[in-house]
Design an enzyme around this catalytic site. Structure first.
Site, short mmCIF file in Angstrom:
data_model
loop_
_atom_site.label_atom_id
_atom_site.label_comp_id
_atom_site.label_asym_id
_atom_site.label_seq_id
_atom_site.Cartn_x
_atom_site.Cartn_y
_atom_site.Cartn_z
CB THR A 1 -5.51 -20.10 1.67
OG1 THR A 1 -5.79 -21.38 2.22
CG2 THR A 1 -5.97 -20.05 0.23
CG HIS B 1 -0.49 0.19 2.51
ND1 HIS B 1 -0.66 1.36 3.20
CD2 HIS B 1 0.18 -0.63 3.34
CE1 HIS B 1 -0.12 1.26 4.40
NE2 HIS B 1 0.41 0.05 4.51
CB CYS C 1 -2.51 10.91 22.05
SG CYS C 1 -3.34 11.87 23.30
N1 PLP Z 1 7.88 -0.18 8.00
C1 PLP Z 1 7.85 1.11 7.63
C2 PLP Z 1 9.12 1.87 7.47
C3 PLP Z 1 6.62 1.72 7.37
O1 PLP Z 1 6.57 3.00 7.01
C4 PLP Z 1 5.42 0.97 7.53
C5 PLP Z 1 4.10 1.58 7.33
O2 PLP Z 1 3.91 2.75 7.55
C6 PLP Z 1 5.54 -0.39 7.92
C7 PLP Z 1 6.78 -0.92 8.15
C8 PLP Z 1 4.33 -1.24 8.10
O3 PLP Z 1 3.79 -1.65 6.86
P1 PLP Z 1 2.28 -2.15 6.75
O4 PLP Z 1 1.42 -0.94 6.95
O5 PLP Z 1 2.17 -2.73 5.38
O6 PLP Z 1 2.07 -3.18 7.81
#
Ligand code: PLP
Length: 396
Positions: free
Chosen positions: A243, A207, A331
């Site tokens: 899966t 994402h 927070c």
């Molecule tokens: N590592 C870093 C440097 C990230 O910026 C993020 C998400 O912001 C993650 C790991 C975690 O990834 P995910 O949201 O796909 O679990």
């Protein structure tokens, strides 16, 4: 005139339409289980195979070194816990940094509670570790060095090539030690090649590169002993039971293929917008600090502290004008704590509290930057008028 401007691409990106098109058939007519022997199963299997190939190409890996996961968090957990658990007899010391994402920091902290030793190396004001400092923390019983490729809050690039080379030299000399990098923010934004950088394990996430949430991958170099964390079926060559999520995996593969092809054009476009924004901000707003300004950093992130104001105040004001940004603050017990990453840079408390992350993406335009530059100075000025801290701040 009001408009919506999304400048939180480091948090998540919109799904590219071409990725969505690649995904949809696997939620409708091509619904087979990739482990089934019949036609439906083979259709799903070939989608997973294709995606594995596309994903491996983006980072210079071989397809059988890719393990699909549910995202960056799972990839980090699998890498860290998997290597440490799988190599207990060689030691239980981990070297990492003070600015890792909570997915890495949390996995290390949990192992620490379970009796492992963890050394966390700090960063300079540029947001980067010094490779010699990382390597001097390595001991006889160190099995894992985990250093992110690019920081998610300020975009600072870490010297992963130097660290990878040094870890490989130790291994070539007979030490049982591996190098993991969380490249969730870097993959698709800058060129990352696991062989050139001597990386043994690499985490990535869909994402952040225009695929949906909930899918990612872990690169595991051939020969690395990894204790599976999802116990179940033999999927992913026994390294991650469950899966396969064929539709999301197809989406990740497509996003990787597009990123491979378009990385330079996207980086040029994004860097131009980011630079234009930073030039404008420096001209229009006094008493600011652009974190990591002079250091090597990702093209898409600009983290700016506005002296005398809370980052949250800026965020909320911008949101009311349609602009989405973020802060790394959390927070805790009713008060806002500044981001640990910004604190780790050694900036004073006032600046740390005023940090705001602007993160650009391929769909942003010059008009977005113009709108932001039209709104931001007044938002900061109004907040400063209300701030007792700014009135007493030096130079104000
Ligand atoms: N590592 C870093 C440097 C990230 O910026 C993020 C998400 O912001 C993650 C790991 C975690 O990834 P995910 O949201 O796909 O679990």
């Amino acid at each position: 005139m009001f408009r919506r401007v999304y400048l939180d691409n480091a948090a998540t990106t919109p799904v590219d339409n071409r990725v969505l098109e690649a995904l949809l058939p696997y939620l409708t007519e091509k619904f087979g289980n990739a482990s089934s022997i019949h036609y439906y199963g083979q259709e799903a299997r070939s989608a997973v195979d294709r995606a594995r190939h596309e994903t491996s190409l983006l980072i210079g890996a071989r397809p059988n070194e890719i393990v699909f996961t549910s995202g960056g968090t799972e990839s980090d957990n699998l890498a860290i816990r998997g290597v440490v658990e799988g190599n207990r007899r060689h030691g239980s010391h981990i070297v990492t940094t003070a600015i890792e994402h909570p997915a890495v920091a949390g996995a290390c902290a949990r192992l620490e509670e379970a009796g492992c030793d963890v050394t966390r190396v700090g960063v300079g004001s540029d947001g980067r570790v010094v490779p010699e400092q990382v390597m001097s923390a390595v001991r006889e019983d160190t099995v894992l060095v985990s250093v992110m490729t690019a920081n998610n809050e300020i975009g600072s690039l870490q010297p992963v090539a130097d660290i990878g080379r040094a870890v490989k030299e130790l291994r070539d000399a007979g030490n049982k030690i591996w190098f993991h990098t969380d490249a969730v923010q870097a993959v698709g934004k800058i060129a990352v090649d696991v062989d050139e950088l001597d990386i043994d394990l690499l985490s990535m996430s869909g994402h952040k590169i225009y695929a949906p949430k909930g899918v990612g991958a872990l690169f595991v170099r051939k020969g690395v002993r990894l204790a599976s964390q999802n116990l179940g079926g033999h999927q992913e060559r026994g390294r991650r039971g469950g899966t396969e999520n064929v539709a999301l995996i197809a989406a990740l593969g497509t996003a990787c293929r597009l990123a491979s092809k378009e990385i330079d054009a996207n980086a040029d476009h994004i860097l131009r917008l980011r630079d234009r924004f930073e030039v404008g901000v420096r001209k229009l707003i006094p008493e600011i600090a652009i974190h990591g300004f002079d250091s090597e950093r990702l093209p898409n992130i600009s983290n700016i502290s506005f002296r005398g104001v809370e980052g949250e105040g800026v965020l909320i004001n911008l949101d009311m004008s349609g602009i989405a940004v973020s802060t790394g603050s959390a927070c805790s017990s009713g008060s806002i704590e500044p981001s640990p990453v910004i604190v780790a840079l050694g900036v004073d408390d006032d600046l740390a509290r005023g940090a705001v992350r602007f993160s650009f993406g391929k769909y942003n335009t010059d008009a977005d930057v113009d709108y932001l530059l039209g709104v931001l100075p007044a938002a900061v000025e109004n907040l400063r008028k209300l701030s007792p801290r700014f009135r007493t701040a030096p130079g104000s």
